[in-house]
Design a protein around this motif. Structure first.
Motif, mmCIF file in Angstrom:
data_model
loop_
_atom_site.group_PDB
_atom_site.id
_atom_site.type_symbol
_atom_site.label_atom_id
_atom_site.label_comp_id
_atom_site.label_asym_id
_atom_site.label_seq_id
_atom_site.Cartn_x
_atom_site.Cartn_y
_atom_site.Cartn_z
ATOM 1 N N PHE A 152 -9.281 0.338 -1.678
ATOM 2 C CA PHE A 152 -9.189 -0.768 -0.722
ATOM 3 C C PHE A 152 -10.280 -1.815 -0.959
ATOM 4 O O PHE A 152 -10.072 -3.006 -0.696
ATOM 5 N N ILE A 164 3.202 -1.156 4.152
ATOM 6 C CA ILE A 164 2.548 0.153 4.093
ATOM 7 C C ILE A 164 3.618 1.228 4.209
ATOM 8 O O ILE A 164 4.410 1.231 5.155
ATOM 9 N N LEU A 193 -8.155 2.077 5.321
ATOM 10 C CA LEU A 193 -7.031 1.152 5.424
ATOM 11 C C LEU A 193 -7.234 0.234 6.613
ATOM 12 O O LEU A 193 -6.951 -0.975 6.536
ATOM 13 N N VAL A 252 0.863 -1.179 0.000
ATOM 14 C CA VAL A 252 0.000 0.000 0.000
ATOM 15 C C VAL A 252 0.902 1.233 0.000
ATOM 16 O O VAL A 252 1.588 1.514 0.987
#
Length: 565
Positions: free
Chosen positions: A377, A455, A435, A252
């Motif tokens: 997402f 991330i 998230l 991400v």
């Protein structure tokens, strides 16, 4: 005799007054340009004073031309050309928050649509530039017949004063350009030059870049030097095939996410990043709060290049625009299936870079809408839920992109933060919510049991000052059994760390960084060496053959694995 002396005296004074008028006009234009662009906003008082000394020096130098330009044609042409350059820069800055650089000049014919919006950035204050020029042209034309035999001496005196002031100003920029925290050196010198010099210096800088670019391309065609080859030997090994990863990898890449936002709260005590903080605290993760991003001209595109290929951005130019058709080392080609999720169609040149960075598929939104991150997402969950084989997903978010006005404002910050910071934190809070929902799903989804989740951010938004300007790195993997805290690192360290986590330590390309899982990682190459070497590797398309061989081997292993099943 007396008449000649008086005439000479009159002509000398005319030149002096003309010189004063031209100097004042240039300086006034330079000051107005600085105000409209905001060049002083991020400078300390010492740098501001040094900048104005440099601006005075250049104004004196430009005005000194009238002493040798008897017909004033050169002086008038310079005034008009400078006006055009300053106005175009002001309009471009209003649209892109950057001054024009060499890359913009080179791709000017590709900026379709921008020319239609120029009028939207015009302001009445911009009329001051041509009005000052018109007034000064009358002065120059009116004094063009003033012939003074002492012009040469005045020209020498003017340039001597200019040179002294310029050197003093440059010394001041070195003395007052103090960084109290570590920072990445990409474009720092260039940014300081543009912030302290005049549009004339800026124009010269862009011109020098065209020569520099040709020099870099010429050097890239030459074989590696002995020293460069020794450096390569420390980070490149023989091509060794590796097993296909047995589980998913989800990266991400959050737009402009900075670590200070993780600790921020609103006036009611509500955490901006409640879900990310809870995830870090409740899971064994590798966490670093101080990743120094290394973007240069391409910003978002550069962040993707660094994290997906282990290379660094070009020393000059934008990789995904100039060398988007190259083949790069990457970890995506280890996976039977790989996909990039992009917020909306056409942004960040993803059609080119998807395949260059080893990904097989690209999913893009059709139009830019508010609250886009929730869709990104959601798409990630759909792709991973339906995956029948190990899949690599790169999810690019966008709601935390400036000007931070794309989400509802649900927090209250009062006067704790500036208006820009408050709007930024609203967007981060929105991103954190969605998230967090994705991470909660990943904890329970059967297909995500052994998945690796990374991330991080593509780049920072705020200057590296007062704890701001650094990005976080969060890695979750079955191989990380106990939390690992890494005080700081570079963005180039993410690639080799991921290789280790997904079991690809034998990959021929080790990247330019280090594995952050190691307690005392050894950097065999300095960041300056890494920058120069990476630039040459990209321009040579050095990795094309080796990467294509590995990609073929991975595809063959996928077929064999399917036959075994």
């Amino acid at each position: 005799m007396i008449i000649m002396t008086t005439s000479s005296w009159d002509h000398s004074n005319v030149n002096k007054l003309t010189f004063l008028a031209v100097t004042s006009t240039y300086l006034l234009k330079f000051i107005l340009f600085r105000i409209l662009v905001g060049l002083d906003d991020n400078l300390n008082i010492g740098l501001i004073c040094s900048a104005y000394v440099i601006n005075i020096a250049v104004a004196v130098a430009a005005a000194s031309i009238v002493f040798i330009d008897r017909r004033r044609i050169v002086s008038i042409a310079l005034l008009v050309a400078l006006d055009i350059w300053m106005l175009v820069n002001i309009w471009y800055f209003a649209a892109n928050h950057n001054l024009i650089d060499w890359g913009v000049v080179k791709t000017a014919t590709e900026l379709h649509g921008f020319e239609d919006a120029v009028f939207a950035y015009m302001h009445w204050s911009h009329l001051v530039f041509p009005l000052l020029t018109i007034g000064l042209i009358f002065v120059l034309v009116g004094t063009s017949n003033a012939v003074a035999h002492r012009d040469g001496k005045l020209w020498v005196v003017g340039f001597a004063i200019s040179l002294f002031l310029y050197v003093a100003g440059c010394v001041g920029t070195r003395l007052f350009d103090v960084h109290d925290e570590p920072h990445w050196v990409f474009r720092e010198k260039e940014k300081m030059f543009l912030a302290t010099h005049t549009p004339l210096g800026h124009l010269g800088y862009v011109g020098a870049h065209t020569i520099f670019e040709k020099k870099l391309n010429r050097e890239a065609q030459m074989p590696f030097s002995e020293k460069e080859q020794q450096l390569l030997n420390t980070i490149i090994t023989d091509t060794v095939s590796s097993d296909i990863p047995q589980s998913h990898l989800v990266f991400v890449l959050v737009e402009s996410l900075e670590s200070w936002a993780l600790q921020a709260r609103d006036i009611n005590g509500v955490a901006v990043c409640e879900h990310l903080n809870r995830y870090i605290a409740s899971h064994p993760v590798l966490f670093s709060p101080k990743i120094i991003t290394q973007q240069q001209y391409g910003r978002s595109g550069d962040g993707q290049l660094i994290t997906q290929t282990g290379l660094l951005p070009l020393s000059h130019g934008v990789t995904c625009m100039q060398y988007g058709d190259n083949v790069y080392p990457n970890y995506a080609h280890f996976y039977p299936n790989s996909v990039i999720l992009n917020p909306y169609k056409g942004v960040w040149n993803q059609k080119v870079t998807t395949y260059a960075y080893g990904y097989k598929h690209l999913k893009e939104g059709r139009v830019l809408i508010h609250e886009t991150d929730s869709i990104i997402f959601k798409q990630a969950r759909e792709v991973l839920s339906q995956a029948q084989e190990p899949t690599c997903v790169l999810a690019l978010t966008i709601n935390t992109h400036a000007p931070f006005n794309s989400v509802p404002k649900t927090l209250m910050f009062g006067e704790v933060y500036s208006a820009t910071e408050a709007d930024y934190l609203q967007c981060v809070h929105y991103m954190d919510k969605h998230l967090g929902q994705f991470l909660a799903w990943a904890d329970t989804a059967a297909t995500m049991r052994d998945a690796t989740i990374v991330i991080s951010a593509d780049h920072n938004h705020f200057p590296r000052k007062g704890g701001k300007g650094y990005c976080p790195l969060i890695m979750r993997s079955p191989k990380i059994e106990r939390s690992i805290y890494v005080p700081s690192g570079y963005q180039m360290d993410i690639f080799p760390t991921i290789l280790s986590i997904i079991g690809q330590e034998n990959y021929f390309w080790k990247g330019l960084g280090v594995n952050l899982q190691e307690k005392h990682p050894h950097r065999s190459i300095s960041v300056e060496q890494a920058e120069r070497l990476s630039d040459k590797l990209i321009r040579k398309n050095y990795f094309q053959r080796a990467t294509e061989i590995l990609k073929t081997e991975c595809e063959t292993q996928t077929i064999l694995r399917g036959l075994e099943i």
